[in-house]
Scaffold this motif. Structure first.
Motif, PDB file in Angstrom:
ATOM      1  N   ILE A  17       0.843  -1.193   0.000  1.00 60.77           N
ATOM      2  CA  ILE A  17       0.000   0.000   0.000  1.00 60.77           C
ATOM      3  C   ILE A  17       0.878   1.242   0.000  1.00 60.77           C
ATOM      4  O   ILE A  17       1.800   1.360   0.813  1.00 60.77           O
ATOM      5  N   LEU A  18       0.611   2.148  -0.925  1.00 63.99           N
ATOM      6  CA  LEU A  18       1.201   3.483  -0.856  1.00 63.99           C
ATOM      7  C   LEU A  18       0.159   4.358  -0.180  1.00 63.99           C
ATOM      8  O   LEU A  18      -0.883   4.663  -0.767  1.00 63.99           O
ATOM      9  N   ASN A  76       4.008  17.670  -8.071  1.00 65.43           N
ATOM     10  CA  ASN A  76       4.184  18.483  -9.277  1.00 65.43           C
ATOM     11  C   ASN A  76       5.572  18.307  -9.888  1.00 65.43           C
ATOM     12  O   ASN A  76       5.830  18.782 -10.991  1.00 65.43           O
ATOM     13  N   LYS A  77       6.472  17.633  -9.163  1.00 61.68           N
ATOM     14  CA  LYS A  77       7.834  17.439  -9.641  1.00 61.68           C
ATOM     15  C   LYS A  77       8.145  15.951  -9.704  1.00 61.68           C
ATOM     16  O   LYS A  77       8.292  15.289  -8.666  1.00 61.68           O
ATOM     17  N   ILE A  78       8.251  15.434 -10.905  1.00 62.63           N
ATOM     18  CA  ILE A  78       8.427  13.995 -11.092  1.00 62.63           C
ATOM     19  C   ILE A  78       9.720  13.489 -10.458  1.00 62.63           C
ATOM     20  O   ILE A  78       9.809  12.333 -10.030  1.00 62.63           O
ATOM     21  N   GLY A  79      10.722  14.360 -10.352  1.00 59.83           N
ATOM     22  CA  GLY A  79      11.996  13.949  -9.761  1.00 59.83           C
ATOM     23  C   GLY A  79      11.850  13.453  -8.333  1.00 59.83           C
ATOM     24  O   GLY A  79      12.595  12.565  -7.898  1.00 59.83           O
ATOM     25  N   THR A  80      10.898  14.005  -7.596  1.00 58.27           N
ATOM     26  CA  THR A  80      10.708  13.595  -6.205  1.00 58.27           C
ATOM     27  C   THR A  80      10.014  12.240  -6.106  1.00 58.27           C
ATOM     28  O   THR A  80       9.968  11.646  -5.020  1.00 58.27           O
ATOM     29  N   LEU A  81       9.459  11.759  -7.237  1.00 58.35           N
ATOM     30  CA  LEU A  81       8.738  10.489  -7.244  1.00 58.35           C
ATOM     31  C   LEU A  81       9.585   9.329  -7.769  1.00 58.35           C
ATOM     32  O   LEU A  81       9.217   8.168  -7.614  1.00 58.35           O
ATOM     33  N   LEU A  82      10.718   9.649  -8.371  1.00 58.52           N
ATOM     34  CA  LEU A  82      11.565   8.604  -8.944  1.00 58.52           C
ATOM     35  C   LEU A  82      12.054   7.578  -7.914  1.00 58.52           C
ATOM     36  O   LEU A  82      12.124   6.380  -8.225  1.00 58.52           O
ATOM     37  N   PRO A  83      12.392   7.990  -6.670  1.00 62.85           N
ATOM     38  CA  PRO A  83      12.805   6.993  -5.680  1.00 62.85           C
ATOM     39  C   PRO A  83      11.707   5.963  -5.382  1.00 62.85           C
ATOM     40  O   PRO A  83      12.007   4.784  -5.151  1.00 62.85           O
ATOM     41  N   ILE A  84      10.443   6.390  -5.418  1.00 62.45           N
ATOM     42  CA  ILE A  84       9.336   5.453  -5.196  1.00 62.45           C
ATOM     43  C   ILE A  84       9.275   4.457  -6.347  1.00 62.45           C
ATOM     44  O   ILE A  84       9.129   3.254  -6.145  1.00 62.45           O
ATOM     45  N   LYS A  85       9.361   4.983  -7.551  1.00 61.30           N
ATOM     46  CA  LYS A  85       9.294   4.139  -8.745  1.00 61.30           C
ATOM     47  C   LYS A  85      10.421   3.109  -8.733  1.00 61.30           C
ATOM     48  O   LYS A  85      10.206   1.924  -9.041  1.00 61.30           O
ATOM     49  N   LYS A  86      11.613   3.540  -8.387  1.00 60.21           N
ATOM     50  CA  LYS A  86      12.768   2.643  -8.331  1.00 60.21           C
ATOM     51  C   LYS A  86      12.556   1.563  -7.273  1.00 60.21           C
ATOM     52  O   LYS A  86      12.825   0.375  -7.514  1.00 60.21           O
ATOM     53  N   TYR A  87      12.059   1.963  -6.120  1.00 61.37           N
ATOM     54  CA  TYR A  87      11.829   1.025  -5.014  1.00 61.37           C
ATOM     55  C   TYR A  87      10.835  -0.063  -5.416  1.00 61.37           C
ATOM     56  O   TYR A  87      11.066  -1.257  -5.199  1.00 61.37           O
ATOM     57  N   LEU A  88       9.717   0.340  -6.028  1.00 64.20           N
ATOM     58  CA  LEU A  88       8.684  -0.619  -6.432  1.00 64.20           C
ATOM     59  C   LEU A  88       9.176  -1.527  -7.552  1.00 64.20           C
ATOM     60  O   LEU A  88       8.894  -2.733  -7.562  1.00 64.20           O
ATOM     61  N   LEU A 115      -0.020   9.054  -8.997  1.00 62.07           N
ATOM     62  CA  LEU A 115      -0.213   7.899  -9.858  1.00 62.07           C
ATOM     63  C   LEU A 115       0.078   8.239 -11.316  1.00 62.07           C
ATOM     64  O   LEU A 115       0.727   7.477 -12.031  1.00 62.07           O
ATOM     65  N   ASN A 116      -0.402   9.393 -11.758  1.00 64.68           N
ATOM     66  CA  ASN A 116      -0.165   9.812 -13.147  1.00 64.68           C
ATOM     67  C   ASN A 116       1.320   9.941 -13.449  1.00 64.68           C
ATOM     68  O   ASN A 116       1.791   9.581 -14.530  1.00 64.68           O
ATOM     69  N   LYS A 117       2.078  10.470 -12.482  1.00 62.57           N
ATOM     70  CA  LYS A 117       3.520  10.626 -12.681  1.00 62.57           C
ATOM     71  C   LYS A 117       4.216   9.262 -12.683  1.00 62.57           C
ATOM     72  O   LYS A 117       5.126   9.016 -13.481  1.00 62.57           O
ATOM     73  N   VAL A 143       4.614  -3.840 -12.463  1.00 63.87           N
ATOM     74  CA  VAL A 143       3.924  -3.210 -11.333  1.00 63.87           C
ATOM     75  C   VAL A 143       2.510  -2.832 -11.760  1.00 63.87           C
ATOM     76  O   VAL A 143       2.313  -2.200 -12.805  1.00 63.87           O
ATOM     77  N   ARG A 144       1.542  -3.240 -10.989  1.00 68.88           N
ATOM     78  CA  ARG A 144       0.147  -2.935 -11.273  1.00 68.88           C
ATOM     79  C   ARG A 144      -0.375  -1.999 -10.186  1.00 68.88           C
ATOM     80  O   ARG A 144      -0.461  -2.367  -9.023  1.00 68.88           O
TER      81      ARG A 144
END
Length: 246
Positions: A17-18, A76-88, A115-117, A143-144
């Motif tokens: 869960i996020l 609003n800044k995709i760079g701050t979301l990249l660590p989540i994406k990498k982790y998952l 989610l969109n990012k 990842v779903r």
């Protein structure tokens, strides 16, 4: 199926869960009911503190210290979301089937934006609270993602709902109560002065500051009195739009 039925059904089917929180009001946006259900089902929760750019450095540092295994983002800044994406993605590498991720949280904490990012979705995200009405499934690689309706805990007061931006400002009754709570929360910062140009003294009550904002913005009614409803909706609306920091 009602909102809670949808969410509980997704909890049963999620591997992880996020849980998206508003970094300005982290405790108020922690969904205790979801946490309890996740504990029972032994589903891992990853906390994502969104809108962290609206929190002063000292408070943000303390929040990070208390939550060392969490993520701090600005949707609003995709760079701050990249660590989540990498982790998952790393979690999903050795799986035989897709990693199922439920994205949960209060309405208007930034769930759909995040989610969109993460999925590079081009779907337009509404700024109106509670736009997501049903579960949306988006698969990226292994990842779903599941985007669910924002859910407000059943025991939350009206003031808490307004403070967490969970309800459209135009549908809130007695917004002045929420505005006063916000003023009390951020009066020691420079946010009110920066946004409304009001000078605040230690002797001012929260209500005094409220009236100063109304007068400064010229939200008045006949007789020279401040239009409290209009002033309150201005303050709460600015909070919901991320125009007031803590």
């Amino acid at each position: 199926m009602g909102y809670w039925g949808v969410v509980l059904n997704n909890l049963k089917n999620a591997d992880i869960i996020l849980l998206i929180l508003d970094a300005r009001v982290p405790e108020e946006t922690r969904n205790k009911e979801i946490e309890k259900k996740a504990e029972i089902s032994r589903t891992e929760i990853i906390y994502v503190f969104n809108k962290s750019d609206l929190v002063n450095k000292k408070t943000l540092g303390e929040l990070k210290k208390k939550n060392p295994n969490s993520f701090f983002t600005n949707s609003n800044k995709i760079g701050t979301l990249l660590p989540i994406k990498k982790y998952l993605n790393e979690m999903a590498v050795d799986r035989q089937k897709a990693l199922r991720v439920a994205v949960l949280g209060y309405p208007n904490v930034g769930k759909s934006s995040i989610l969109n990012k993460l999925t590079s979705s081009k779907e337009k995200v509404s700024r109106v609270s509670g736009t997501t009405k049903r579960t949306k499934w988006v698969r990226v690689g292994n990842v779903r993602y599941m985007d669910t309706p924002g859910v407000i805990p059943r025991k939350d007061s009206r003031a808490s709902v307004g403070l967490t931006s969970s309800k459209d400002i135009y549908k809130i009754e007695h917004p002045e109560k929420i505005a006063l709570k916000l003023i009390n929360k951020i009066r020691t910062t420079n946010s009110l002065n920066d946004k409304y140009g009001v000078k605040i003294s230690k002797e001012d009550s929260d209500y005094d500051i409220f009236l100063k904002i109304g007068a400064e913005k010229k939200h008045m009614i006949k007789g020279g009195e401040v239009d409290e409803d209009k002033t309150a909706r201005l303050i709460v609306g600015d909070w919901q739009k991320g125009k007031l920091k803590v």
